[in-house]
Design an enzyme around this catalytic site. Sequence first.
Site, short mmCIF file in Angstrom:
data_model
loop_
_atom_site.label_atom_id
_atom_site.label_comp_id
_atom_site.label_asym_id
_atom_site.label_seq_id
_atom_site.Cartn_x
_atom_site.Cartn_y
_atom_site.Cartn_z
N HIS A 14 1.07 -1.17 -0.30
CA HIS A 14 0.00 -0.07 0.30
C HIS A 14 1.02 1.22 -0.31
CE1 HIS A 14 -0.40 0.58 4.79
NE2 HIS A 14 0.70 1.38 4.35
N CYS A 33 4.90 5.14 4.99
CA CYS A 33 4.18 4.09 4.19
C CYS A 33 3.85 5.51 3.60
CB CYS A 33 2.50 3.90 5.29
SG CYS A 33 2.19 2.99 6.53
N HIS A 39 4.85 0.06 0.14
CA HIS A 39 5.92 -0.89 0.28
C HIS A 39 4.68 -1.93 0.67
CE1 HIS A 39 5.02 1.19 4.76
NE2 HIS A 39 3.95 0.55 4.76
N HIS A 41 3.25 -4.82 3.69
CA HIS A 41 2.69 -5.60 5.28
C HIS A 41 2.33 -6.87 5.39
CE1 HIS A 41 2.41 -1.83 7.33
NE2 HIS A 41 2.33 -1.14 6.18
N ASP A 79 -4.71 -10.55 -1.64
CA ASP A 79 -3.25 -11.11 -1.12
C ASP A 79 -2.41 -11.01 -2.35
OD1 ASP A 79 -1.27 -12.35 0.45
OD2 ASP A 79 -2.46 -14.45 0.15
N HIS A 80 -1.07 -10.45 -1.86
CA HIS A 80 -0.24 -10.54 -2.77
C HIS A 80 -0.59 -9.10 -3.59
CE1 HIS A 80 0.98 -13.91 -1.37
NE2 HIS A 80 2.32 -13.03 -1.10
N GLU A 124 -1.45 -4.62 10.91
CA GLU A 124 -0.95 -4.17 9.87
C GLU A 124 0.89 -4.53 10.30
OE1 GLU A 124 -1.21 -0.35 7.80
OE2 GLU A 124 -0.32 0.50 9.30
#
Length: 134
Positions: A14, A33, A39, A41, A79-80, A124
């Site tokens: 994100h 962030c 980057h 998480h 996801d991913h 997070e």
Amino acid sequence: MVYVTRKAHFSAAHRLFNPAFTDEQNEAIFDKCNNLHGHGHNYTIEVTVAGNPDPQTGYVIDLKKLSELIEEVILAKVDHKHLNFDVPELEGIIPTAENIALVFWSLLEPHITEGKLQKVRVTESDNNFAEYFG
Ligand code: NI
């Protein structure tokens, strides 16, 4: 009333920024962030359902079914992925844990037919999480 919780994990990128802010403001407010290209998480999501145990099964909700629901309506989307670009439901929304929890609630809630959705928690990092109670 009994509360049951199913936990799941996903990894995503994100970037937190507000286009109305200057670069300096974004950097000051969102820190790491705000990294230009995003980057990553490793997120944890916890979904809590409240209800009375069914006398036939002893379950508030079948947690295997809840797990499959989380997989279908949340994990398959995020996801991913890059949360700023790949998830239509997050378009135009700053993807903080707070906002992710709100959006996940709206995705899950219509599908919870046994018991009542009580809480969505999005973690997070080890020390930061957000909870939405509807
Ligand atoms: Ni971040």
